[in-house]
Design a protein around this motif. Structure first.
Motif, PDB file in Angstrom:
ATOM      1  N   LYS A 136       0.849  -1.182   0.000  1.00  0.00           N
ATOM      2  CA  LYS A 136       0.000   0.000   0.000  1.00  0.00           C
ATOM      3  C   LYS A 136       0.894   1.244   0.000  1.00  0.00           C
ATOM      4  O   LYS A 136       1.763   1.384   0.855  1.00  0.00           O
ATOM      5  CB  LYS A 136      -0.909  -0.022   1.222  1.00  0.00           C
ATOM      6  CG  LYS A 136      -2.015   1.026   1.199  1.00  0.00           C
ATOM      7  CD  LYS A 136      -2.904   0.891   2.422  1.00  0.00           C
ATOM      8  CE  LYS A 136      -3.973   1.985   2.435  1.00  0.00           C
ATOM      9  NZ  LYS A 136      -4.795   1.923   3.661  1.00  0.00           N
ATOM     10  N   THR A 137       0.663   2.123  -0.971  1.00  0.00           N
ATOM     11  CA  THR A 137       1.620   3.190  -1.270  1.00  0.00           C
ATOM     12  C   THR A 137       1.041   4.580  -1.038  1.00  0.00           C
ATOM     13  O   THR A 137      -0.130   4.830  -1.313  1.00  0.00           O
ATOM     14  CB  THR A 137       2.075   3.083  -2.740  1.00  0.00           C
ATOM     15  OG1 THR A 137       2.656   1.799  -2.946  1.00  0.00           O
ATOM     16  CG2 THR A 137       3.089   4.160  -3.089  1.00  0.00           C
ATOM     17  N   CYS A 138       1.906   5.483  -0.553  1.00  0.00           N
ATOM     18  CA  CYS A 138       1.518   6.893  -0.469  1.00  0.00           C
ATOM     19  C   CYS A 138       2.703   7.783  -0.818  1.00  0.00           C
ATOM     20  O   CYS A 138       3.858   7.360  -0.773  1.00  0.00           O
ATOM     21  CB  CYS A 138       0.963   7.252   0.900  1.00  0.00           C
ATOM     22  SG  CYS A 138       2.197   7.406   2.201  1.00  0.00           S
ATOM     23  N   ILE A 139       2.389   9.005  -1.177  1.00  0.00           N
ATOM     24  CA  ILE A 139       3.388  10.044  -1.430  1.00  0.00           C
ATOM     25  C   ILE A 139       3.262  11.078  -0.330  1.00  0.00           C
ATOM     26  O   ILE A 139       2.159  11.556  -0.043  1.00  0.00           O
ATOM     27  CB  ILE A 139       3.172  10.715  -2.796  1.00  0.00           C
ATOM     28  CG1 ILE A 139       3.343   9.706  -3.937  1.00  0.00           C
ATOM     29  CG2 ILE A 139       4.119  11.893  -2.991  1.00  0.00           C
ATOM     30  CD1 ILE A 139       2.928  10.241  -5.293  1.00  0.00           C
ATOM     31  N   ILE A 140       4.385  11.428   0.285  1.00  0.00           N
ATOM     32  CA  ILE A 140       4.415  12.520   1.261  1.00  0.00           C
ATOM     33  C   ILE A 140       5.143  13.701   0.632  1.00  0.00           C
ATOM     34  O   ILE A 140       6.265  13.545   0.139  1.00  0.00           O
ATOM     35  CB  ILE A 140       5.106  12.100   2.568  1.00  0.00           C
ATOM     36  CG1 ILE A 140       4.283  11.029   3.300  1.00  0.00           C
ATOM     37  CG2 ILE A 140       5.318  13.309   3.482  1.00  0.00           C
ATOM     38  CD1 ILE A 140       4.933  10.505   4.571  1.00  0.00           C
ATOM     39  N   LYS A 164       7.894  16.570  17.551  1.00  0.00           N
ATOM     40  CA  LYS A 164       7.913  15.946  16.237  1.00  0.00           C
ATOM     41  C   LYS A 164       7.665  17.000  15.170  1.00  0.00           C
ATOM     42  O   LYS A 164       6.760  17.822  15.316  1.00  0.00           O
ATOM     43  CB  LYS A 164       6.848  14.843  16.137  1.00  0.00           C
ATOM     44  CG  LYS A 164       6.972  13.751  17.192  1.00  0.00           C
ATOM     45  CD  LYS A 164       5.925  12.677  16.998  1.00  0.00           C
ATOM     46  CE  LYS A 164       5.912  11.702  18.175  1.00  0.00           C
ATOM     47  NZ  LYS A 164       7.206  11.055  18.391  1.00  0.00           N
ATOM     48  N   ASN A 165       8.466  16.968  14.093  1.00  0.00           N
ATOM     49  CA  ASN A 165       8.206  17.913  13.015  1.00  0.00           C
ATOM     50  C   ASN A 165       7.115  17.362  12.094  1.00  0.00           C
ATOM     51  O   ASN A 165       6.624  16.241  12.268  1.00  0.00           O
ATOM     52  CB  ASN A 165       9.489  18.294  12.266  1.00  0.00           C
ATOM     53  CG  ASN A 165      10.026  17.176  11.381  1.00  0.00           C
ATOM     54  OD1 ASN A 165       9.417  16.131  11.199  1.00  0.00           O
ATOM     55  ND2 ASN A 165      11.199  17.413  10.807  1.00  0.00           N
ATOM     56  N   ASP A 166       6.739  18.136  11.096  1.00  0.00           N
ATOM     57  CA  ASP A 166       5.598  17.752  10.264  1.00  0.00           C
ATOM     58  C   ASP A 166       5.864  16.503   9.437  1.00  0.00           C
ATOM     59  O   ASP A 166       4.953  15.720   9.172  1.00  0.00           O
ATOM     60  CB  ASP A 166       5.196  18.920   9.354  1.00  0.00           C
ATOM     61  CG  ASP A 166       4.585  20.078  10.139  1.00  0.00           C
ATOM     62  OD1 ASP A 166       4.073  19.837  11.248  1.00  0.00           O
ATOM     63  OD2 ASP A 166       4.612  21.219   9.641  1.00  0.00           O
ATOM     64  N   LEU A 167       7.121  16.294   9.018  1.00  0.00           N
ATOM     65  CA  LEU A 167       7.431  15.077   8.268  1.00  0.00           C
ATOM     66  C   LEU A 167       7.217  13.846   9.137  1.00  0.00           C
ATOM     67  O   LEU A 167       6.621  12.852   8.680  1.00  0.00           O
ATOM     68  CB  LEU A 167       8.873  15.109   7.753  1.00  0.00           C
ATOM     69  CG  LEU A 167       9.335  13.832   7.038  1.00  0.00           C
ATOM     70  CD1 LEU A 167       8.487  13.551   5.810  1.00  0.00           C
ATOM     71  CD2 LEU A 167      10.805  13.923   6.665  1.00  0.00           C
ATOM     72  N   GLU A 168       7.679  13.897  10.365  1.00  0.00           N
ATOM     73  CA  GLU A 168       7.493  12.752  11.255  1.00  0.00           C
ATOM     74  C   GLU A 168       6.010  12.499  11.512  1.00  0.00           C
ATOM     75  O   GLU A 168       5.555  11.352  11.530  1.00  0.00           O
ATOM     76  CB  GLU A 168       8.237  12.958  12.571  1.00  0.00           C
ATOM     77  CG  GLU A 168       8.162  11.749  13.491  1.00  0.00           C
ATOM     78  CD  GLU A 168       9.134  11.797  14.652  1.00  0.00           C
ATOM     79  OE1 GLU A 168       9.186  10.806  15.417  1.00  0.00           O
ATOM     80  OE2 GLU A 168       9.840  12.806  14.793  1.00  0.00           O
ATOM     81  N   LYS A 169       5.248  13.569  11.674  1.00  0.00           N
ATOM     82  CA  LYS A 169       3.798  13.422  11.867  1.00  0.00           C
ATOM     83  C   LYS A 169       3.166  12.749  10.652  1.00  0.00           C
ATOM     84  O   LYS A 169       2.274  11.900  10.783  1.00  0.00           O
ATOM     85  CB  LYS A 169       3.164  14.788  12.103  1.00  0.00           C
ATOM     86  CG  LYS A 169       3.578  15.457  13.411  1.00  0.00           C
ATOM     87  CD  LYS A 169       3.113  16.901  13.470  1.00  0.00           C
ATOM     88  CE  LYS A 169       3.665  17.614  14.689  1.00  0.00           C
ATOM     89  NZ  LYS A 169       3.319  19.059  14.722  1.00  0.00           N
ATOM     90  N   ALA A 170       3.630  13.129   9.459  1.00  0.00           N
ATOM     91  CA  ALA A 170       3.078  12.545   8.233  1.00  0.00           C
ATOM     92  C   ALA A 170       3.427  11.066   8.118  1.00  0.00           C
ATOM     93  O   ALA A 170       2.588  10.246   7.720  1.00  0.00           O
ATOM     94  CB  ALA A 170       3.593  13.310   7.015  1.00  0.00           C
ATOM     95  N   ILE A 171       4.660  10.699   8.464  1.00  0.00           N
ATOM     96  CA  ILE A 171       5.067   9.296   8.392  1.00  0.00           C
ATOM     97  C   ILE A 171       4.278   8.458   9.396  1.00  0.00           C
ATOM     98  O   ILE A 171       3.808   7.358   9.086  1.00  0.00           O
ATOM     99  CB  ILE A 171       6.579   9.153   8.626  1.00  0.00           C
ATOM    100  CG1 ILE A 171       7.362   9.780   7.466  1.00  0.00           C
ATOM    101  CG2 ILE A 171       6.962   7.678   8.774  1.00  0.00           C
ATOM    102  CD1 ILE A 171       8.864   9.800   7.667  1.00  0.00           C
ATOM    103  N   ILE A 172       4.127   8.976  10.608  1.00  0.00           N
ATOM    104  CA  ILE A 172       3.352   8.260  11.629  1.00  0.00           C
ATOM    105  C   ILE A 172       1.912   8.063  11.166  1.00  0.00           C
ATOM    106  O   ILE A 172       1.322   6.988  11.333  1.00  0.00           O
ATOM    107  CB  ILE A 172       3.398   9.021  12.969  1.00  0.00           C
ATOM    108  CG1 ILE A 172       4.808   8.950  13.573  1.00  0.00           C
ATOM    109  CG2 ILE A 172       2.371   8.462  13.955  1.00  0.00           C
ATOM    110  CD1 ILE A 172       5.005   9.836  14.778  1.00  0.00           C
ATOM    111  N   TYR A 173       1.346   9.095  10.555  1.00  0.00           N
ATOM    112  CA  TYR A 173      -0.018   8.993  10.020  1.00  0.00           C
ATOM    113  C   TYR A 173      -0.078   7.921   8.931  1.00  0.00           C
ATOM    114  O   TYR A 173      -0.985   7.081   8.916  1.00  0.00           O
ATOM    115  CB  TYR A 173      -0.461  10.342   9.466  1.00  0.00           C
ATOM    116  CG  TYR A 173      -1.852  10.325   8.859  1.00  0.00           C
ATOM    117  CD1 TYR A 173      -2.978  10.569   9.650  1.00  0.00           C
ATOM    118  CD2 TYR A 173      -2.031  10.068   7.507  1.00  0.00           C
ATOM    119  CE1 TYR A 173      -4.249  10.540   9.099  1.00  0.00           C
ATOM    120  CE2 TYR A 173      -3.302  10.033   6.953  1.00  0.00           C
ATOM    121  CZ  TYR A 173      -4.411  10.276   7.751  1.00  0.00           C
ATOM    122  OH  TYR A 173      -5.665  10.235   7.191  1.00  0.00           O
ATOM    123  N   ALA A 174       0.899   7.935   8.025  1.00  0.00           N
ATOM    124  CA  ALA A 174       0.928   6.961   6.929  1.00  0.00           C
ATOM    125  C   ALA A 174       1.022   5.537   7.467  1.00  0.00           C
ATOM    126  O   ALA A 174       0.321   4.625   7.002  1.00  0.00           O
ATOM    127  CB  ALA A 174       2.092   7.259   5.994  1.00  0.00           C
TER     128      ALA A 174
END
Length: 217
Positions: free
Chosen positions: A7-11, A87-97
């Motif tokens: 399952k794939t996503c783009i950040i 946590k910066n926004d990238l880390e938040k995005a990865i955790i969400y993903a």
């Protein structure tokens, strides 16, 4: 290429974003709706100007323009405000993903604005690289952190760099102009930058530590 079983996503991180990187990812991940796109806060401004709709905007929402958030909210984009100074926004995005079971993550916009942000983002990639297949795309280069063996596709003659984070031991390569056999790379001691692919694929293995592999696709 996208692995069909993952399952794939783009950040889209809020660094220096290159349109060619976004275009490349959208092309190799057709059809577009087969994947998801997560924008880190102010990266949503770039996507709005590029005419690309993300599925989620995440972060503390202190850098995205209010009109951008309003625009995407009307288009049923999820706007997820997460306040966490650790946590910066990238880390938040990865955790969400990861929470949504994405196990193949492509990231653009990871660097280019501030050096401290760039270095911190690389540290975050190291933190999560075992939990998903994470690749970064930066101005025509592809990057991936490895802690064991891996094989990569690359055009012969293209630059390949092996960056220790901060040390990698037992490094062995094949398919590169300057080979290593059970070598050690260490930041500030011996780096592996500016090597060269000799064939359409190259392989790297290591026994201990981590390497950031960067190469021109």
């Amino acid at each position: 290429m996208r692995s069909s079983n993952l399952k794939t996503c783009i950040i889209v991180s809020n660094g220096k974003i290159y349109k060619k990187d976004l275009k490349h990812l959208l092309e190799i991940n057709k059809p577009r709706r087969a994947i998801s796109m997560i924008a880190c806060d102010g990266a949503s401004d770039f996507l709005k100007s590029a005419g690309v709709r993300p599925d989620v905007i995440i972060g503390d929402l202190d850098s995205a323009k209010p009109e951008t958030l309003k625009y995407f909210s009307k288009k049923e984009v999820i706007v997820n405000k997460v306040i966490n100074q650790n946590k910066n926004d990238l880390e938040k995005a990865i955790i969400y993903a990861l929470s949504k079971k994405f196990r193949q993550i492509y990231i653009i916009g990871i660097g280019g604005k501030r050096l401290d942000h760039t270095l911190n983002n690389l540290s975050i990639l190291k933190k999560f690289h075992r939990k998903a297949k994470i690749r970064i795309y930066e101005n025509g280069f592809v990057g991936e952190i490895i802690g064991k063996s891996a094989e990569f596709e690359c055009k012969p003659g293209n630059v390949v760099s092996l960056i220790p984070l901060p040390k990698a031991a037992g490094v062995t390569t094949s398919g590169l102009k300057y080979s290593l056999k059970n070598g050690t790379l260490e930041s500030g001691v011996r780096e592996g930058a500016l090597n060269e692919a000799m064939d359409k694929t190259f392989r790297i293995s290591l026994l201990k530590g981590h390497l950031l592999i960067l190469f021109r696709k």
